[in-house]
Scaffold this motif. Structure first.
Motif, PDB file in Angstrom:
ATOM      1  N   ILE A  68       5.320   0.835   9.480  1.00 45.96           N
ATOM      2  CA  ILE A  68       5.894  -0.183  10.367  1.00 45.96           C
ATOM      3  C   ILE A  68       6.250   0.416  11.719  1.00 45.96           C
ATOM      4  O   ILE A  68       5.963  -0.166  12.765  1.00 45.96           O
ATOM      5  CB  ILE A  68       7.105  -0.851   9.695  1.00 45.96           C
ATOM      6  N   SER A  69       6.856   1.605  11.720  1.00 45.21           N
ATOM      7  CA  SER A  69       7.238   2.217  13.001  1.00 45.21           C
ATOM      8  C   SER A  69       6.013   2.608  13.816  1.00 45.21           C
ATOM      9  O   SER A  69       6.061   2.595  15.056  1.00 45.21           O
ATOM     10  CB  SER A  69       8.165   3.414  12.788  1.00 45.21           C
ATOM     11  N   TYR A 119      -3.508   7.860   6.451  1.00 52.69           N
ATOM     12  CA  TYR A 119      -2.816   8.838   5.598  1.00 52.69           C
ATOM     13  C   TYR A 119      -2.197   8.144   4.381  1.00 52.69           C
ATOM     14  O   TYR A 119      -2.381   8.591   3.237  1.00 52.69           O
ATOM     15  CB  TYR A 119      -1.731   9.551   6.404  1.00 52.69           C
ATOM     16  N   VAL A 120      -1.466   7.074   4.613  1.00 56.86           N
ATOM     17  CA  VAL A 120      -0.804   6.390   3.513  1.00 56.86           C
ATOM     18  C   VAL A 120      -1.825   5.793   2.548  1.00 56.86           C
ATOM     19  O   VAL A 120      -1.655   5.882   1.331  1.00 56.86           O
ATOM     20  CB  VAL A 120       0.180   5.316   4.027  1.00 56.86           C
ATOM     21  N   ILE A 121      -2.886   5.218   3.081  1.00 53.87           N
ATOM     22  CA  ILE A 121      -3.917   4.637   2.208  1.00 53.87           C
ATOM     23  C   ILE A 121      -4.569   5.713   1.364  1.00 53.87           C
ATOM     24  O   ILE A 121      -4.739   5.556   0.140  1.00 53.87           O
ATOM     25  CB  ILE A 121      -4.949   3.856   3.038  1.00 53.87           C
ATOM     26  N   VAL A 122      -4.924   6.846   1.958  1.00 55.73           N
ATOM     27  CA  VAL A 122      -5.567   7.939   1.224  1.00 55.73           C
ATOM     28  C   VAL A 122      -4.611   8.498   0.161  1.00 55.73           C
ATOM     29  O   VAL A 122      -5.028   8.806  -0.964  1.00 55.73           O
ATOM     30  CB  VAL A 122      -6.041   9.052   2.190  1.00 55.73           C
ATOM     31  N   GLN A 123      -3.341   8.606   0.485  1.00 54.94           N
ATOM     32  CA  GLN A 123      -2.370   9.146  -0.461  1.00 54.94           C
ATOM     33  C   GLN A 123      -2.152   8.241  -1.671  1.00 54.94           C
ATOM     34  O   GLN A 123      -1.824   8.728  -2.758  1.00 54.94           O
ATOM     35  CB  GLN A 123      -1.022   9.373   0.230  1.00 54.94           C
ATOM     36  N   ASN A 124      -2.344   6.951  -1.471  1.00 59.23           N
ATOM     37  CA  ASN A 124      -1.999   6.012  -2.543  1.00 59.23           C
ATOM     38  C   ASN A 124      -3.189   5.365  -3.249  1.00 59.23           C
ATOM     39  O   ASN A 124      -3.000   4.613  -4.195  1.00 59.23           O
ATOM     40  CB  ASN A 124      -1.071   4.916  -1.977  1.00 59.23           C
ATOM     41  N   PHE A 125      -4.406   5.637  -2.780  1.00 62.26           N
ATOM     42  CA  PHE A 125      -5.564   5.011  -3.429  1.00 62.26           C
ATOM     43  C   PHE A 125      -6.623   6.003  -3.743  1.00 62.26           C
ATOM     44  O   PHE A 125      -7.087   6.841  -3.424  1.00 62.26           O
ATOM     45  CB  PHE A 125      -6.134   3.876  -2.566  1.00 62.26           C
ATOM     46  N   ALA A 158       9.903   5.717   2.788  1.00 61.73           N
ATOM     47  CA  ALA A 158       9.513   6.578   3.919  1.00 61.73           C
ATOM     48  C   ALA A 158       8.120   6.205   4.427  1.00 61.73           C
ATOM     49  O   ALA A 158       7.892   6.142   5.642  1.00 61.73           O
ATOM     50  CB  ALA A 158       9.561   8.044   3.505  1.00 61.73           C
ATOM     51  N   GLU A 159       7.196   5.936   3.503  1.00 64.47           N
ATOM     52  CA  GLU A 159       5.848   5.528   3.922  1.00 64.47           C
ATOM     53  C   GLU A 159       5.878   4.159   4.594  1.00 64.47           C
ATOM     54  O   GLU A 159       5.190   3.945   5.594  1.00 64.47           O
ATOM     55  CB  GLU A 159       4.904   5.503   2.722  1.00 64.47           C
ATOM     56  N   ILE A 201       0.801  -1.238   0.000  1.00 66.54           N
ATOM     57  CA  ILE A 201       0.000   0.000   0.000  1.00 66.54           C
ATOM     58  C   ILE A 201       0.823   1.273   0.000  1.00 66.54           C
ATOM     59  O   ILE A 201       0.260   2.354  -0.183  1.00 66.54           O
ATOM     60  CB  ILE A 201      -0.999   0.035   1.178  1.00 66.54           C
ATOM     61  N   SER A 202       2.130   1.189   0.193  1.00 65.50           N
ATOM     62  CA  SER A 202       2.930   2.413   0.236  1.00 65.50           C
ATOM     63  C   SER A 202       3.676   2.600  -1.075  1.00 65.50           C
ATOM     64  O   SER A 202       3.948   1.651  -1.797  1.00 65.50           O
ATOM     65  CB  SER A 202       3.904   2.380   1.407  1.00 65.50           C
TER      66      SER A 202
END
Length: 120
Positions: free
Chosen positions: A59-60, A114-120, A53-54, A48-49
């Motif tokens: 993970i962190s 955030y990552v999901i919204v940015q990538n989908f 960095a994403e 999904i990233s």
């Protein structure tokens, strides 16, 4: 007793940490769930990233939840060691530890959203 130094101290610290990790995995249901979440989140983060960095953020954020759970469990252990009778401050200490876990979970959720919204 003389304090250990150098490499012996590092080995001793590693053994203590490993003992704590083993105890958590055997005795703390929430930590077990978070460990599974981490194992699942690692491959999912690759899917999904769109950047390293994403992936690190995702993970962190899960590792941070586990960190908060460790601190919460440590607080609970100390409070229970002091005494099992009800005391307002003991309850407050446990509630604060629980709040730390909740905050970490919310931050984790925000990072993943955030990552999901940015990538989908």
């Amino acid at each position: 007793m003389e304090k250990q130094r150098g490499f012996k101290r590092l080995i001793s610290a590693f053994k203590n940490s490993n003992r704590a990790l083993t105890w958590l995995l055997k005795n703390e249901a929430a930590f077990k769930q978070e460990a599974w979440l981490l194992l699942i989140s690692i491959p999912v983060s690759f899917i999904i990233s769109s950047s390293i960095a994403e992936q690190l953020l995702l993970i962190s954020s899960v590792v941070f939840v586990m960190f908060a759970e460790v601190i919460n469990t440590a607080i609970e252990a100390v409070v229970d060691r002091v005494g099992l009778e009800h005391h307002e401050l003991s309850g407050l200490a446990k509630d604060l530890g629980s709040l730390a876990v909740l905050i970490s979970l919310l931050l984790c959720l925000l990072a993943w959203c955030y990552v999901i919204v940015q990538n989908f």
